[in-house]
Design a protein around this motif. Sequence first.
Motif, PDB file in Angstrom:
ATOM      1  N   MET A  17      -6.197   1.237  13.365  1.00 38.04           N
ATOM      2  CA  MET A  17      -6.242   2.441  12.533  1.00 38.04           C
ATOM      3  C   MET A  17      -6.188   2.027  11.065  1.00 38.04           C
ATOM      4  N   GLU A  18      -7.091   2.564  10.290  1.00 42.34           N
ATOM      5  CA  GLU A  18      -7.177   2.211   8.873  1.00 42.34           C
ATOM      6  C   GLU A  18      -6.092   2.921   8.071  1.00 42.34           C
ATOM      7  N   GLU A  19      -5.465   2.163   7.181  1.00 43.47           N
ATOM      8  CA  GLU A  19      -4.389   2.723   6.362  1.00 43.47           C
ATOM      9  C   GLU A  19      -4.990   3.523   5.202  1.00 43.47           C
ATOM     10  N   THR A  20      -4.381   4.650   4.887  1.00 48.28           N
ATOM     11  CA  THR A  20      -4.853   5.500   3.799  1.00 48.28           C
ATOM     12  C   THR A  20      -4.539   4.850   2.462  1.00 48.28           C
ATOM     13  N   ASP A  21      -5.495   4.885   1.565  1.00 54.93           N
ATOM     14  CA  ASP A  21      -5.319   4.322   0.221  1.00 54.93           C
ATOM     15  C   ASP A  21      -4.200   5.073  -0.504  1.00 54.93           C
ATOM     16  N   TRP A  22      -3.344   4.367  -1.200  1.00 59.47           N
ATOM     17  CA  TRP A  22      -2.201   4.965  -1.889  1.00 59.47           C
ATOM     18  C   TRP A  22      -2.640   5.947  -2.962  1.00 59.47           C
ATOM     19  N   ARG A  23      -3.846   5.751  -3.472  1.00 58.26           N
ATOM     20  CA  ARG A  23      -4.331   6.645  -4.532  1.00 58.26           C
ATOM     21  C   ARG A  23      -4.571   8.060  -4.021  1.00 58.26           C
ATOM     22  N   PHE A  24      -4.895   8.192  -2.731  1.00 54.47           N
ATOM     23  CA  PHE A  24      -5.076   9.524  -2.155  1.00 54.47           C
ATOM     24  C   PHE A  24      -3.755  10.286  -2.109  1.00 54.47           C
ATOM     25  N   LYS A  25      -2.674   9.581  -1.817  1.00 53.57           N
ATOM     26  CA  LYS A  25      -1.358  10.225  -1.800  1.00 53.57           C
ATOM     27  C   LYS A  25      -0.995  10.731  -3.192  1.00 53.57           C
ATOM     28  N   VAL A  26      -1.273   9.920  -4.208  1.00 53.27           N
ATOM     29  CA  VAL A  26      -1.007  10.323  -5.595  1.00 53.27           C
ATOM     30  C   VAL A  26      -1.869  11.526  -5.958  1.00 53.27           C
ATOM     31  N   ALA A  27      -3.141  11.475  -5.586  1.00 52.74           N
ATOM     32  CA  ALA A  27      -4.059  12.577  -5.908  1.00 52.74           C
ATOM     33  C   ALA A  27      -3.640  13.873  -5.220  1.00 52.74           C
ATOM     34  N   LYS A  37       2.737  14.292 -18.686  1.00 55.09           N
ATOM     35  CA  LYS A  37       3.407  13.147 -19.317  1.00 55.09           C
ATOM     36  C   LYS A  37       4.437  12.494 -18.400  1.00 55.09           C
ATOM     37  N   PHE A  38       5.196  13.269 -17.652  1.00 55.58           N
ATOM     38  CA  PHE A  38       6.309  12.718 -16.893  1.00 55.58           C
ATOM     39  C   PHE A  38       6.092  12.624 -15.384  1.00 55.58           C
ATOM     40  N   PHE A  39       5.147  13.359 -14.816  1.00 59.33           N
ATOM     41  CA  PHE A  39       5.005  13.387 -13.363  1.00 59.33           C
ATOM     42  C   PHE A  39       3.669  12.847 -12.856  1.00 59.33           C
ATOM     43  N   PHE A  40       2.658  12.752 -13.696  1.00 64.58           N
ATOM     44  CA  PHE A  40       1.374  12.240 -13.245  1.00 64.58           C
ATOM     45  C   PHE A  40       1.316  10.729 -13.455  1.00 64.58           C
ATOM     46  N   THR A  41       0.536  10.054 -12.619  1.00 60.97           N
ATOM     47  CA  THR A  41       0.447   8.601 -12.630  1.00 60.97           C
ATOM     48  C   THR A  41      -0.966   8.177 -13.002  1.00 60.97           C
ATOM     49  N   ASP A  42      -1.059   7.128 -13.801  1.00 61.02           N
ATOM     50  CA  ASP A  42      -2.356   6.565 -14.131  1.00 61.02           C
ATOM     51  C   ASP A  42      -2.838   5.756 -12.931  1.00 61.02           C
ATOM     52  N   VAL A  43      -3.988   6.132 -12.394  1.00 58.04           N
ATOM     53  CA  VAL A  43      -4.505   5.501 -11.176  1.00 58.04           C
ATOM     54  C   VAL A  43      -5.808   4.781 -11.505  1.00 58.04           C
ATOM     55  N   PRO A  44      -5.917   3.497 -11.147  1.00 61.38           N
ATOM     56  CA  PRO A  44      -7.179   2.777 -11.388  1.00 61.38           C
ATOM     57  C   PRO A  44      -8.270   3.241 -10.420  1.00 61.38           C
ATOM     58  N   PHE A  45      -9.492   3.249 -10.902  1.00 60.20           N
ATOM     59  CA  PHE A  45     -10.623   3.672 -10.068  1.00 60.20           C
ATOM     60  C   PHE A  45     -11.346   2.503  -9.402  1.00 60.20           C
ATOM     61  N   GLU A  46     -11.036   1.271  -9.807  1.00 60.00           N
ATOM     62  CA  GLU A  46     -11.706   0.123  -9.255  1.00 60.00           C
ATOM     63  C   GLU A  46     -11.268  -0.114  -7.806  1.00 60.00           C
ATOM     64  N   GLU A  47     -12.171  -0.633  -6.997  1.00 61.80           N
ATOM     65  CA  GLU A  47     -11.850  -0.955  -5.606  1.00 61.80           C
ATOM     66  C   GLU A  47     -10.970  -2.191  -5.578  1.00 61.80           C
ATOM     67  N   GLU A  48      -9.936  -2.147  -4.757  1.00 61.93           N
ATOM     68  CA  GLU A  48      -9.069  -3.314  -4.582  1.00 61.93           C
ATOM     69  C   GLU A  48      -9.626  -4.151  -3.441  1.00 61.93           C
ATOM     70  N   GLU A  49      -9.754  -5.460  -3.675  1.00 58.93           N
ATOM     71  CA  GLU A  49     -10.266  -6.343  -2.632  1.00 58.93           C
ATOM     72  C   GLU A  49      -9.099  -7.000  -1.912  1.00 58.93           C
ATOM     73  N   ASP A  50      -9.183  -7.036  -0.599  1.00 56.65           N
ATOM     74  CA  ASP A  50      -8.155  -7.696   0.195  1.00 56.65           C
ATOM     75  C   ASP A  50      -8.341  -9.196   0.120  1.00 56.65           C
ATOM     76  N   LEU A  51      -7.305  -9.909  -0.241  1.00 54.47           N
ATOM     77  CA  LEU A  51      -7.370 -11.364  -0.306  1.00 54.47           C
ATOM     78  C   LEU A  51      -6.649 -11.944   0.898  1.00 54.47           C
ATOM     79  N   GLN A  52      -7.344 -12.046   2.011  1.00 56.57           N
ATOM     80  CA  GLN A  52      -6.726 -12.582   3.229  1.00 56.57           C
ATOM     81  C   GLN A  52      -7.422 -13.818   3.676  1.00 56.57           C
TER      82      GLN A  52
END
Length: 89
Positions: A1-11, A74-89
């Motif tokens: 099962m694929e893990e949900t990207d953390w950015r979706f939880k923030v969004a 200012k206090f509750f929203f998070t700056d989220v990067p839009f770039e794809e994260e590559e898995d380094l395994q």
Amino acid sequence: MEETDWRFKVAHREAKIGVGLALFNFVWWFGFAYGMGSRPVEEYSYVFGLPDWFFYSCVVGFLVIAVLVIVIVKFFFTDVPFEEEEDLQ
């Protein structure tokens, strides 16, 4: 099962906050506009030349919501990067 990207939880959290602010804005506007505005015109009082219901629902309501949005972003929203994260395994 694929893990949900953390950015979706923030969004999703930030979207819920945005919907909450919109609902608060509507309740504020509706409460003052129809609560105070349903009186006969002869009973209106005026603030800066505007009927009190309009002043509190539209002018003060706008200022309250503008300040709330600034504070929330200012206090509750998070700056989220839009770039794809590559898995380094």
